[in-house]
Motif scaffolding. Structure first.
Motif, mmCIF file in Angstrom:
data_model
loop_
_atom_site.group_PDB
_atom_site.id
_atom_site.type_symbol
_atom_site.label_atom_id
_atom_site.label_comp_id
_atom_site.label_asym_id
_atom_site.label_seq_id
_atom_site.Cartn_x
_atom_site.Cartn_y
_atom_site.Cartn_z
ATOM 1 N N VAL A 149 32.789 1.193 -34.799
ATOM 2 C CA VAL A 149 33.656 0.126 -35.307
ATOM 3 C C VAL A 149 35.081 0.331 -34.810
ATOM 4 O O VAL A 149 35.741 -0.618 -34.368
ATOM 5 N N TYR A 154 27.773 -6.516 -32.794
ATOM 6 C CA TYR A 154 27.708 -6.427 -34.246
ATOM 7 C C TYR A 154 26.378 -5.826 -34.701
ATOM 8 O O TYR A 154 26.348 -4.888 -35.502
ATOM 9 N N LEU A 201 32.079 -5.783 -40.551
ATOM 10 C CA LEU A 201 31.887 -4.354 -40.299
ATOM 11 C C LEU A 201 32.784 -3.515 -41.215
ATOM 12 O O LEU A 201 32.368 -2.453 -41.694
ATOM 13 N N LYS A 248 25.528 -2.516 -36.741
ATOM 14 C CA LYS A 248 24.905 -2.660 -38.061
ATOM 15 C C LYS A 248 23.614 -1.835 -38.148
ATOM 16 O O LYS A 248 23.285 -1.304 -39.201
#
Length: 184
Positions: A153, A134, A169, A138
Protein backbone atom coordinates in the motif's frame (compact mmCIF):
# COMPACT_ATOMS: atom_id res chain seq x y z
CA UNK A 1 -48.37 -38.05 -35.90
CA UNK A 2 -48.80 -34.38 -36.74
CA UNK A 3 -48.69 -33.49 -33.01
CA UNK A 4 -45.36 -35.27 -32.59
CA UNK A 5 -43.84 -33.32 -35.48
CA UNK A 6 -45.16 -30.04 -34.09
CA UNK A 7 -43.88 -30.83 -30.60
CA UNK A 8 -40.46 -31.87 -31.91
CA UNK A 9 -40.33 -28.75 -34.06
CA UNK A 10 -41.25 -26.62 -31.06
CA UNK A 11 -38.31 -27.98 -29.05
CA UNK A 12 -35.84 -27.77 -31.94
CA UNK A 13 -36.80 -24.23 -32.90
CA UNK A 14 -34.75 -22.52 -30.11
CA UNK A 15 -31.69 -24.60 -31.06
CA UNK A 16 -31.95 -23.65 -34.72
CA UNK A 17 -32.45 -20.00 -33.75
CA UNK A 18 -29.27 -20.06 -31.65
CA UNK A 19 -27.34 -21.67 -34.49
CA UNK A 20 -28.41 -19.17 -37.15
CA UNK A 21 -28.19 -15.89 -35.30
CA UNK A 22 -25.95 -13.04 -36.36
CA UNK A 23 -23.13 -11.66 -34.27
CA UNK A 24 -25.30 -8.69 -33.25
CA UNK A 25 -28.14 -10.99 -32.16
CA UNK A 26 -25.67 -13.06 -30.11
CA UNK A 27 -24.38 -9.85 -28.53
CA UNK A 28 -27.97 -8.91 -27.70
CA UNK A 29 -28.37 -12.26 -25.93
CA UNK A 30 -25.18 -11.62 -23.98
CA UNK A 31 -26.25 -8.10 -23.01
CA UNK A 32 -29.64 -9.50 -22.01
CA UNK A 33 -28.05 -11.98 -19.61
CA UNK A 34 -28.79 -15.05 -21.75
CA UNK A 35 -25.24 -16.32 -21.39
CA UNK A 36 -25.82 -19.97 -22.22
CA UNK A 37 -27.66 -19.15 -25.44
CA UNK A 38 -25.20 -16.39 -26.28
CA UNK A 39 -22.25 -18.75 -25.81
CA UNK A 40 -23.74 -21.26 -28.24
CA UNK A 41 -24.50 -18.50 -30.73
CA UNK A 42 -21.01 -16.98 -30.49
CA UNK A 43 -19.38 -20.40 -30.85
CA UNK A 44 -21.46 -21.14 -33.93
CA UNK A 45 -20.65 -17.73 -35.37
CA UNK A 46 -16.95 -18.29 -34.71
CA UNK A 47 -16.98 -21.73 -36.35
CA UNK A 48 -18.93 -20.61 -39.42
CA UNK A 49 -17.02 -17.33 -39.93
CA UNK A 50 -13.39 -18.30 -39.27
CA UNK A 51 -12.00 -15.29 -41.17
CA UNK A 52 -14.86 -12.89 -40.52
CA UNK A 53 -14.49 -9.38 -39.21
CA UNK A 54 -16.17 -10.24 -35.90
CA UNK A 55 -14.58 -13.65 -35.39
CA UNK A 56 -12.20 -12.47 -32.66
CA UNK A 57 -14.92 -10.66 -30.69
CA UNK A 58 -17.21 -13.70 -31.05
CA UNK A 59 -14.54 -15.94 -29.55
CA UNK A 60 -13.96 -13.42 -26.77
CA UNK A 61 -17.64 -13.32 -25.85
CA UNK A 62 -18.02 -17.10 -26.08
CA UNK A 63 -15.29 -17.38 -23.44
CA UNK A 64 -16.66 -14.49 -21.36
CA UNK A 65 -20.03 -16.28 -21.24
CA UNK A 66 -18.32 -19.10 -19.33
CA UNK A 67 -17.20 -16.59 -16.71
CA UNK A 68 -20.69 -15.12 -16.46
CA UNK A 69 -22.10 -18.66 -16.06
CA UNK A 70 -19.51 -19.27 -13.29
CA UNK A 71 -18.08 -22.23 -15.20
CA UNK A 72 -14.62 -21.24 -14.04
CA UNK A 73 -12.79 -24.44 -15.00
CA UNK A 74 -14.12 -24.27 -18.55
CA UNK A 75 -13.39 -20.54 -18.63
CA UNK A 76 -9.77 -21.14 -17.60
CA UNK A 77 -9.38 -23.93 -20.16
CA UNK A 78 -10.75 -21.78 -23.01
CA UNK A 79 -8.63 -18.87 -21.85
CA UNK A 80 -5.48 -21.03 -22.06
CA UNK A 81 -6.42 -22.11 -25.61
CA UNK A 82 -6.94 -18.50 -26.63
CA UNK A 83 -3.54 -17.49 -25.22
CA UNK A 84 -1.91 -20.21 -27.33
CA UNK A 85 -3.94 -19.66 -30.52
CA UNK A 86 -4.06 -15.86 -30.40
CA UNK A 87 -1.42 -14.43 -28.05
CA UNK A 88 -2.20 -10.91 -29.34
CA UNK A 89 -5.97 -11.19 -29.07
CA UNK A 90 -7.38 -7.72 -28.30
CA UNK A 91 -9.56 -9.02 -25.45
CA UNK A 92 -6.85 -10.98 -23.69
CA UNK A 93 -6.39 -8.39 -20.93
CA UNK A 94 -10.11 -8.44 -20.13
CA UNK A 95 -10.17 -12.24 -19.93
CA UNK A 96 -6.91 -12.40 -17.93
CA UNK A 97 -8.38 -9.94 -15.44
CA UNK A 98 -11.56 -12.02 -15.17
CA UNK A 99 -9.51 -15.17 -14.72
CA UNK A 100 -7.70 -13.63 -11.74
CA UNK A 101 -10.96 -12.21 -10.41
CA UNK A 102 -12.67 -15.62 -10.70
CA UNK A 103 -10.02 -17.10 -8.42
CA UNK A 104 -10.64 -14.25 -5.97
CA UNK A 105 -14.39 -14.93 -6.09
CA UNK A 106 -13.74 -18.58 -5.25
CA UNK A 107 -11.54 -17.65 -2.29
CA UNK A 108 -8.30 -18.85 -3.91
CA UNK A 109 -6.39 -15.77 -2.82
CA UNK A 110 -2.86 -17.16 -3.42
CA UNK A 111 -3.82 -18.03 -6.99
CA UNK A 112 -5.69 -14.77 -7.57
CA UNK A 113 -2.75 -12.73 -6.24
CA UNK A 114 -0.37 -14.56 -8.54
CA UNK A 115 -2.67 -14.05 -11.54
CA UNK A 116 -3.18 -10.37 -10.72
CA UNK A 117 0.60 -9.90 -10.49
CA UNK A 118 1.04 -11.65 -13.83
CA UNK A 119 -1.70 -9.41 -15.25
CA UNK A 120 0.10 -6.30 -13.95
CA UNK A 121 3.31 -7.45 -15.61
CA UNK A 122 1.70 -8.35 -18.95
CA UNK A 123 -0.90 -5.58 -19.35
CA UNK A 124 0.44 -2.27 -17.99
CA UNK A 125 -1.72 -0.25 -20.40
CA UNK A 126 -4.96 -2.07 -19.60
CA UNK A 127 -7.94 -0.13 -18.29
CA UNK A 128 -8.14 -2.82 -15.57
CA UNK A 129 -4.61 -2.14 -14.32
CA UNK A 130 -5.57 -0.09 -11.25
CA UNK A 131 -8.26 -2.58 -10.24
CA UNK A 132 -5.70 -5.37 -10.53
CA UNK A 133 -3.33 -3.45 -8.26
CA UNK A 134 -6.09 -3.18 -5.68
CA UNK A 135 -7.04 -6.87 -5.82
CA UNK A 136 -3.42 -8.05 -5.71
CA UNK A 137 -2.96 -6.09 -2.48
CA UNK A 138 -6.34 -7.11 -1.08
CA UNK A 139 -5.35 -10.77 -1.60
CA UNK A 140 -2.36 -10.18 0.68
CA UNK A 141 -4.72 -8.78 3.31
CA UNK A 142 -7.06 -11.76 2.98
CA UNK A 143 -4.10 -14.13 3.31
CA UNK A 144 -3.08 -12.44 6.56
CA UNK A 145 0.20 -11.25 5.08
CA UNK A 146 -0.19 -7.85 6.70
CA UNK A 147 3.43 -6.64 6.52
CA UNK A 148 3.56 -7.28 2.77
CA UNK A 149 0.13 -5.70 2.42
CA UNK A 150 1.16 -2.54 4.31
CA UNK A 151 4.40 -2.26 2.34
CA UNK A 152 2.50 -2.70 -0.93
CA UNK A 153 0.00 0.00 0.00
CA UNK A 154 2.81 2.42 0.84
CA UNK A 155 4.61 1.63 -2.45
CA UNK A 156 1.34 2.26 -4.30
CA UNK A 157 0.84 5.54 -2.42
CA UNK A 158 4.39 6.63 -3.34
CA UNK A 159 4.02 5.79 -7.04
CA UNK A 160 0.38 6.83 -7.50
CA UNK A 161 -0.83 9.13 -4.70
CA UNK A 162 -4.20 9.63 -6.42
CA UNK A 163 -4.92 5.92 -6.93
CA UNK A 164 -8.66 5.44 -6.70
CA UNK A 165 -8.40 2.51 -4.24
CA UNK A 166 -6.13 4.05 -1.61
CA UNK A 167 -9.06 4.97 0.65
CA UNK A 168 -10.33 1.36 0.60
CA UNK A 169 -6.83 0.04 1.22
CA UNK A 170 -6.37 2.46 4.11
CA UNK A 171 -9.58 1.11 5.65
CA UNK A 172 -8.10 -2.38 5.48
CA UNK A 173 -4.91 -1.08 7.11
CA UNK A 174 -7.03 0.39 9.90
CA UNK A 175 -8.84 -2.93 10.28
CA UNK A 176 -5.48 -4.63 10.82
CA UNK A 177 -4.74 -2.20 13.65
CA UNK A 178 -8.17 -2.74 15.22
CA UNK A 179 -7.86 -6.54 14.98
CA UNK A 180 -4.42 -6.46 16.57
CA UNK A 181 -5.63 -4.25 19.44
CA UNK A 182 -3.36 -1.37 18.43
CA UNK A 183 -6.28 0.92 17.69
CA UNK A 184 -9.65 1.07 19.36
Amino acid sequence: MMRIIIIIGFFLFPLSMTFCVSYDEALGMFNGGQYSEARTAFQNYFVSNKNGEKTQPARFYAIKCLYKLKKYDDFTSEMAKLQIDSPNHPGLDDLAYLQAFSEDEQGHFDVSRSLFQEFLKNFPASPYYKNAQYYALKALYRLGRYNEFNQGVERLRATDPSHKSLDDLDLLKAQILVNSGQFT
